[in-house]
Design a protein around this motif. Structure first.
Motif, PDB file in Angstrom:
ATOM      1  N   ARG A  69     -19.292  14.724  47.028  1.00 42.14           N
ATOM      2  CA  ARG A  69     -20.092  14.066  45.775  1.00 42.14           C
ATOM      3  C   ARG A  69     -21.501  14.313  45.887  1.00 42.14           C
ATOM      4  NH1 ARG A  69     -15.020  11.694  46.481  1.00 42.14           N
ATOM      5  NH2 ARG A  69     -13.964  10.811  44.877  1.00 42.14           N
ATOM      6  N   HIS A  72     -22.773   8.937  46.211  1.00 43.66           N
ATOM      7  CA  HIS A  72     -21.302   8.462  46.558  1.00 43.66           C
ATOM      8  C   HIS A  72     -20.119   9.111  47.585  1.00 43.66           C
ATOM      9  CE1 HIS A  72     -22.057   4.662  43.601  1.00 43.66           C
ATOM     10  NE2 HIS A  72     -22.738   5.917  43.139  1.00 43.66           N
ATOM     11  N   PHE A 129     -18.312   0.917  43.146  1.00 41.41           N
ATOM     12  CA  PHE A 129     -17.112  -0.012  42.721  1.00 41.41           C
ATOM     13  C   PHE A 129     -16.489   0.547  41.698  1.00 41.41           C
ATOM     14  CE2 PHE A 129     -15.351  -4.872  43.570  1.00 41.41           C
ATOM     15  CZ  PHE A 129     -14.400  -4.604  42.821  1.00 41.41           C
ATOM     16  N   VAL A 143     -16.651   2.283  36.194  1.00 39.80           N
ATOM     17  CA  VAL A 143     -17.301   3.004  37.217  1.00 39.80           C
ATOM     18  C   VAL A 143     -18.374   2.164  37.574  1.00 39.80           C
ATOM     19  CG1 VAL A 143     -17.868   5.243  38.308  1.00 39.80           C
ATOM     20  CG2 VAL A 143     -16.321   5.166  36.428  1.00 39.80           C
ATOM     21  N   PHE A 150     -29.419  -1.183  37.266  1.00 33.64           N
ATOM     22  CA  PHE A 150     -29.796  -0.094  37.928  1.00 33.64           C
ATOM     23  C   PHE A 150     -31.313   0.174  37.975  1.00 33.64           C
ATOM     24  CE2 PHE A 150     -29.279   4.665  38.397  1.00 33.64           C
ATOM     25  CZ  PHE A 150     -28.019   4.572  39.375  1.00 33.64           C
ATOM     26  N   ALA A 155     -31.198   8.221  31.794  1.00 33.42           N
ATOM     27  CA  ALA A 155     -30.427   9.208  32.781  1.00 33.42           C
ATOM     28  C   ALA A 155     -31.347  10.283  33.286  1.00 33.42           C
ATOM     29  CB  ALA A 155     -29.097   9.733  32.155  1.00 33.42           C
ATOM     30  N   PHE A 158     -32.272  10.313  36.797  1.00 33.14           N
ATOM     31  CA  PHE A 158     -31.390  10.091  37.817  1.00 33.14           C
ATOM     32  C   PHE A 158     -31.568  11.299  38.791  1.00 33.14           C
ATOM     33  CE2 PHE A 158     -26.960  10.407  39.583  1.00 33.14           C
ATOM     34  CZ  PHE A 158     -26.886   9.223  40.125  1.00 33.14           C
ATOM     35  N   VAL A 218     -22.250  -2.847  35.047  1.00 31.14           N
ATOM     36  CA  VAL A 218     -23.637  -2.607  34.707  1.00 31.14           C
ATOM     37  C   VAL A 218     -24.092  -2.623  33.364  1.00 31.14           C
ATOM     38  CG1 VAL A 218     -25.658  -1.161  35.334  1.00 31.14           C
ATOM     39  CG2 VAL A 218     -23.995  -1.549  37.154  1.00 31.14           C
ATOM     40  N   HIS A 219     -23.751  -1.461  32.613  1.00 30.81           N
ATOM     41  CA  HIS A 219     -24.185  -1.318  31.043  1.00 30.81           C
ATOM     42  C   HIS A 219     -23.319  -2.319  30.176  1.00 30.81           C
ATOM     43  CE1 HIS A 219     -25.071   2.670  32.537  1.00 30.81           C
ATOM     44  NE2 HIS A 219     -24.172   2.705  32.957  1.00 30.81           N
ATOM     45  N   VAL A 333      -9.993  11.839  43.888  1.00 33.89           N
ATOM     46  CA  VAL A 333     -10.074  10.836  42.646  1.00 33.89           C
ATOM     47  C   VAL A 333     -11.450  11.315  41.756  1.00 33.89           C
ATOM     48  CG1 VAL A 333     -10.956   8.791  44.000  1.00 33.89           C
ATOM     49  CG2 VAL A 333      -9.660   8.807  41.746  1.00 33.89           C
ATOM     50  N   LEU A 351     -28.974   5.233  29.977  1.00 32.53           N
ATOM     51  CA  LEU A 351     -28.295   5.449  31.049  1.00 32.53           C
ATOM     52  C   LEU A 351     -27.085   6.111  30.985  1.00 32.53           C
ATOM     53  CD1 LEU A 351     -29.438   5.779  34.037  1.00 32.53           C
ATOM     54  CD2 LEU A 351     -28.296   3.724  34.456  1.00 32.53           C
ATOM     55  N   GLY A 354     -26.239   9.095  29.374  1.00 35.39           N
ATOM     56  CA  GLY A 354     -26.415  10.354  30.271  1.00 35.39           C
ATOM     57  C   GLY A 354     -25.045  10.727  31.048  1.00 35.39           C
ATOM     58  N   ARG A 355     -24.645   9.536  31.631  1.00 33.37           N
ATOM     59  CA  ARG A 355     -23.425   9.377  32.464  1.00 33.37           C
ATOM     60  C   ARG A 355     -22.330  10.254  31.801  1.00 33.37           C
ATOM     61  NH1 ARG A 355     -22.122   3.730  34.985  1.00 33.37           N
ATOM     62  NH2 ARG A 355     -21.137   4.928  36.344  1.00 33.37           N
ATOM     63  N   ARG A 366     -17.075  20.012  41.685  1.00 31.62           N
ATOM     64  CA  ARG A 366     -16.512  19.384  43.055  1.00 31.62           C
ATOM     65  C   ARG A 366     -15.274  19.783  43.133  1.00 31.62           C
ATOM     66  NH1 ARG A 366     -14.656  14.513  45.019  1.00 31.62           N
ATOM     67  NH2 ARG A 366     -14.107  13.697  43.001  1.00 31.62           N
TER      68      ARG A 366
HETATM   69 FE1  HDD Z   1     -22.789   7.604  39.012  1.00 31.28          FE
HETATM   70  C1  HDD Z   1     -20.672   8.777  41.022  1.00 31.28           C
HETATM   71  C2  HDD Z   1     -21.467   4.477  39.759  1.00 31.28           C
HETATM   72  C3  HDD Z   1     -25.524   6.318  37.252  1.00 31.28           C
HETATM   73  C4  HDD Z   1     -23.813  10.692  37.962  1.00 31.28           C
HETATM   74  N1  HDD Z   1     -21.344   6.856  40.235  1.00 31.28           N
HETATM   75  C5  HDD Z   1     -20.525   7.516  40.833  1.00 31.28           C
HETATM   76  C6  HDD Z   1     -19.709   6.658  41.622  1.00 31.28           C
HETATM   77  C7  HDD Z   1     -19.996   5.531  41.087  1.00 31.28           C
HETATM   78  C8  HDD Z   1     -20.957   5.476  40.116  1.00 31.28           C
HETATM   79  C9  HDD Z   1     -19.231   4.111  41.459  1.00 31.28           C
HETATM   80  C10 HDD Z   1     -18.633   6.898  42.557  1.00 31.28           C
HETATM   81  C11 HDD Z   1     -17.322   7.316  41.855  1.00 31.28           C
HETATM   82  C12 HDD Z   1     -16.250   7.599  42.941  1.00 31.28           C
HETATM   83  O1  HDD Z   1     -16.004   6.727  43.757  1.00 31.28           O
HETATM   84  O2  HDD Z   1     -15.817   8.751  42.914  1.00 31.28           O
HETATM   85  N2  HDD Z   1     -23.669   5.482  38.427  1.00 31.28           N
HETATM   86  C13 HDD Z   1     -22.857   4.476  38.989  1.00 31.28           C
HETATM   87  C14 HDD Z   1     -23.346   3.552  38.261  1.00 31.28           C
HETATM   88  C15 HDD Z   1     -24.492   3.701  37.488  1.00 31.28           C
HETATM   89  C16 HDD Z   1     -24.462   5.208  37.998  1.00 31.28           C
HETATM   90  C17 HDD Z   1     -23.023   1.971  38.265  1.00 31.28           C
HETATM   91  C18 HDD Z   1     -25.556   3.012  36.757  1.00 31.28           C
HETATM   92  C19 HDD Z   1     -25.048   1.995  35.962  1.00 31.28           C
HETATM   93  N3  HDD Z   1     -24.509   8.138  37.963  1.00 31.28           N
HETATM   94  C20 HDD Z   1     -25.355   7.313  37.118  1.00 31.28           C
HETATM   95  C21 HDD Z   1     -26.121   8.345  36.367  1.00 31.28           C
HETATM   96  C22 HDD Z   1     -25.654   9.530  36.773  1.00 31.28           C
HETATM   97  C23 HDD Z   1     -24.654   9.499  37.637  1.00 31.28           C
HETATM   98  C24 HDD Z   1     -27.355   7.806  35.503  1.00 31.28           C
HETATM   99  C25 HDD Z   1     -26.256  10.804  35.939  1.00 31.28           C
HETATM  100  C26 HDD Z   1     -26.914  11.244  34.895  1.00 31.28           C
HETATM  101  N4  HDD Z   1     -22.210   9.383  39.446  1.00 31.28           N
HETATM  102  C27 HDD Z   1     -22.920  10.442  38.864  1.00 31.28           C
HETATM  103  C28 HDD Z   1     -22.096  11.814  39.342  1.00 31.28           C
HETATM  104  C29 HDD Z   1     -21.140  11.305  40.380  1.00 31.28           C
HETATM  105  C30 HDD Z   1     -21.375   9.742  40.395  1.00 31.28           C
HETATM  106  C31 HDD Z   1     -23.192  12.859  40.178  1.00 31.28           C
HETATM  107  C32 HDD Z   1     -21.174  11.947  41.691  1.00 31.28           C
HETATM  108  C33 HDD Z   1     -19.639  12.168  41.974  1.00 31.28           C
HETATM  109  C34 HDD Z   1     -18.926  11.746  40.934  1.00 31.28           C
HETATM  110  O3  HDD Z   1     -19.714  11.264  39.783  1.00 31.28           O
HETATM  111  O4  HDD Z   1     -17.826  11.961  40.469  1.00 31.28           O
HETATM  112  O5  HDD Z   1     -21.546  12.476  38.373  1.00 31.28           O
END
Ligand code: HDD
Length: 713
Positions: A69, A72, A129, A143, A150, A155, A158, A218-219, A333, A351, A354-355, A366
């Motif tokens: 990843r 995380h 978490f 998620v 944050f 986003a 990020f 969070v959100h 997962v 934010l 974008g997520r 991945r």
């Molecule tokens: Fe994220 C993974 C939580 C903002 C893009 N994020 C990821 C995971 C967690 C969070 C817990 C791990 C999930 C797992 O265990 O597989 N992320 C957050 C929280 C955010 C947040 C609480 C803000 C409130 N994330 C955020 C933004 C972006 C991302 C703004 C992109 C614009 N996050 C990702 C990702 C990941 C990820 C790149 C990496 C692996 C995955 O998603 O599956 O898409």
């Protein structure tokens, strides 16, 4: 409504495999007669290309890894269930929240953010978490993180944030650490990060255990009821074991002694039947209150203080099963905040928006295919039928000639669900606006809640924040970055900035020189918005402090006690302590110079769990030295004295009874021992129940903070 608790486990069973009492075969099912030698032209000759067994084995091995990843990467997962305790059908039509007692299977993954897959668990970092609910209406993913806000509001920042915090690109240093120039360079130019920085520099970023962390969505999200009415909602996970941390020096040492500390802790707790548990709480904000507060509900750098909107507990989550295979479950997962079910919806938080794009996109690289939803751990227990087809590694065999909608050849199937039949419909929000690249004025306060957080901390916690900042900024090589940070910190709290500055051997810059007061300075390119500080209407909130946290009921459940022993140890003392710990669901471990066993005063033998070489005080919550006739070898052993010194320094409870008390007078902290230290439990009578009870009561307070140098006294 059916109870789904075991449904996911039944579903996973179809894919489980166990080689016990089975023949070794190739991937094609051909039995292998010799797995030790490749096929050669003569016993000393070259290997033959025709050796399909060798080729298959090596090819598979060559392709075993998938990309980790991007954030995380380091994490641990577990199965469990979510049970509704106080249903909220008036607020949401989501079936898994509607009926008391209904249990829904879940898979949870906890993680650090910045480190690579093999990095230490104890990095100073936010913890992920992420909870996957396998509901009857499809997958719902919450998620979240163990911090409710944050770093950034949009986003689009990020990738910049993550590039800044990850190891620096030229030399890939440092691993799993924010204590370096690029991170603080970025942060010092992003005043919106200041609230999150306060959390990240607090002890929340070094939890004692995944089981002792809060979780937050969070959100602000939306709940939608049957009548299509919506309320805003913030999600909270409250741990049954309270919210606790280790101390920074301890975290650094754990990283060397056992980088898998959190992973192992979670695994062992579940293995031993100490099932981790959280309550799920919601803060509900009526639609009419959208603009009631001094902060914007859509701004992810803000909390809704519990004093303004209390957290209502609606359910509990129990983790009761370890995965069978790390890769198949924890690594594969795929979470996505966009996985929602009818009754839950998004808000316009930029934010979150974008997520909603990022998470599916990342799984494509991945996990390698749009069919990642078919991987067993990601598979919905609700039926899946649609016209999506084909792609790499497709598992499903879709019958028939129709893969489009509308169709008549397939009788119109699969058919759309009306809303009353459970069809998802987005909240019918009216949006009437110009297309702009701007940030709302209501997002401009970057300091109000950073101050609220800081003011809510106890002196001990404030002191830890100062020390964390001294450490982090002390590792920054570029002086100008440190100065910029001090400028920002002074906007949160002048005393905080001054104390950090003192540790850095510098002073706080005059306010006018900090980017915040220059408004849109060349360094601060946040467009139309001038950062400002709006005072929070809530002045202090106990929920924000770990020490004052209302969720912390005293317990030592699942805590570990080191029992330092040598030959001659009192069997009665050891058994007395072990038994009382067991009654409290805690555990004592016998530690001695060597593995094997120690001979007791009664001539019996007590098995040794760890030798002083293979363990360390930082891996335990408290230390006990049981009585033995005369001062035994312990008092002369440097490893024992270091063990005790670390326990003392890390504010842990230390107990000794009978003649074992003498060992403490050999320690470096002997001169500091006094009657005021509530964490030093000494009883001259050996093996008394009162001693053991005093010991565990002291342990229940987690740590004896009074022992530390406190910068806020
Ligand atoms: Fe994220 C993974 C939580 C903002 C893009 N994020 C990821 C995971 C967690 C969070 C817990 C791990 C999930 C797992 O265990 O597989 N992320 C957050 C929280 C955010 C947040 C609480 C803000 C409130 N994330 C955020 C933004 C972006 C991302 C703004 C992109 C614009 N996050 C990702 C990702 C990941 C990820 C790149 C990496 C692996 C995955 O998603 O599956 O898409």
């Amino acid at each position: 409504m059916k109870n789904l608790q075991d449904e996911k486990q039944r579903d996973l069973l179809q894919n489980k495999s166990d080689g016990t009492n089975k023949f070794l075969t190739t991937d094609q099912g051909v039995r292998i007669n010799d797995d030790n030698n490749s096929l050669k032209a003569g016993e000393r000759g070259p290997s033959l290309l025709e050796d399909f067994i060798l080729r298959e084995k090596i090819t598979h091995f060559d392709h075993e890894r998938i990309p980790e990843r991007i954030v995380h990467a380091r994490g641990s997962g577990a199965h469990g269930f979510f049970e509704v305790t106080n249903p909220i059908p008036e607020l949401t039509k989501a079936g898994f929240l509607k009926e008391a007692g209904l249990k829904t299977p879940v898979f949870v993954r906890f993680s650090t953010v910045a480190g690579f897959r093999g990095s230490t668990d104890l990095a100073r970092d936010v913890r992920g978490f992420a909870v996957k609910f396998y509901t009857q209406e499809g997958i719902y993913d919450l998620v979240g993180n163990n911090v409710p806000v944050f770093f950034i509001q949009d986003a689009s920042k990020f990738p910049d944030l993550i590039h800044a915090v990850k190891p620096e690109p030229h030399n890939e240093i440092p691993q799993a650490a924010s204590a370096h120039d690029t991170f603080w360079d970025f942060i010092s130019l992003m005043p919106e990060s200041m609230h999150m920085i306060m959390w990240a520099m607090s002890d929340r970023a070094i939890p004692r255990s995944y089981r002792m962390m809060e979780g937050f969505g969070v959100h602000t999200f939306r709940l939608i009821n049957e009548a299509n009415e919506s309320v805003f909602v913030k999600f909270h996970w409250k741990p049954k074991l309270g919210t606790h941390a280790v101390v920074w020096d301890e975290a650094l040492k754990i990283s060397g002694k056992n980088p898998d500390f959190h992973r192992q802790d979670l695994w062992e707790a579940i293995d031993m039947g100490n099932f981790p548990e959280w309550e799920l709480g919601v803060q509900i904000i009526p639609q009419a209150d959208e603009h009631k507060y001094e902060f914007d509900l859509l701004d992810p750098t803000k909390i809704v203080p519990e004093e303004l909107v209390p957290v209502k507990i609606i359910g509990r989550m129990v983790l009761n099963k370890n995965p069978d295979n790390f890769f198949a479950e924890t690594e594969q997962v795929a979470f996505h905040p966009g996985h929602v079910v009818p009754g839950i919806d998004f808000t316009n938080d930029p934010l979150l928006q974008g997520r909603l794009f990022s998470y599916t996109d990342t799984q494509l690289s991945r996990l390698g295919s749009p069919n990642f939803h078919e991987i067993p751990i990601n598979r919905s227990v609700a039926p899946v039928h649609n016209n999506q087809r084909d792609g790499h590694m497709r598992q499903e065999i879709n019958k028939g000639r129709v893969s489009y909608h509308p169709n008549s050849l397939g009788g119109g199937c699969p058919f759309q669900a009306k809303i009353e039949e459970g069809g998802f419909s987005s909240f019918n929000e009216r949006v009437d606006a110009h297309k702009v690249r701007e940030r709302s004025e209501s997002f401009a306060d970057h300091f109000g809640q950073a101050k609220l957080f800081f003011n809510s901390q106890t002196p001990t916690e404030k002191s830890h924040i100062v020390k964390a900042l001294r450490f982090e900024l002390g590792k920054v090589e570029t002086a100008a970055i440190r100065v910029r940070m001090l400028g920002l910190l002074s906007q949160v709290d002048m005393q905080l900035a001054e104390k950090v500055a003192e540790g850095l051997g510098t002073s706080v810059p005059p306010i006018l020189e900090t980017p915040i007061n220059k408004g849109v300075s060349p360094e601060n390119e946040m467009g139309n918005q001038e950062p400002r500080s709006i005072e929070s209407s809530v002045k202090s909130s106990d929920a924000l402090s770990m020490i004052k946290n209302p969720t912390n009921t005293p317990t030592i459940a699942s805590r570990k006690v080191a029992i330092l022993c040598a030959d001659g140890v009192s069997a009665a003392s050891v058994m007395n302590m072990k038994n009382i710990l067991l009654k409290e669901d805690a555990k004592g471990f016998v530690i001695a110079k060597n593995l094997g066993s120690v001979v007791t005063d009664e001539g019996g033998a007590i098995p040794v769990d760890f030798s002083l070489l293979t363990t360390s005080s930082v891996l335990f919550d408290a230390v006990y030295i049981p009585h033995s006739e005369g001062l035994n070898d312990l008092a002369k052993n440097d490893d024992v004295l270091e063990f005790l010194n670390d326990a003392y320094k890390h504010c842990k409870v230390i107990g000794a009874d009978g003649q074992a008390i003498g060992v403490l007078s050999e320690t470096p902290f002997a001169s500091k021992l006094n009657n005021d230290d509530s964490g030093i439990i000494l009883y001259s009578d050996p093996a008394t129940e009162t001693f053991a009870l005093d010991f565990i009561n002291a342990m229940a307070s987690h740590r004896i903070w009074e022992r530390e140098e406190n910068l806020y006294n």
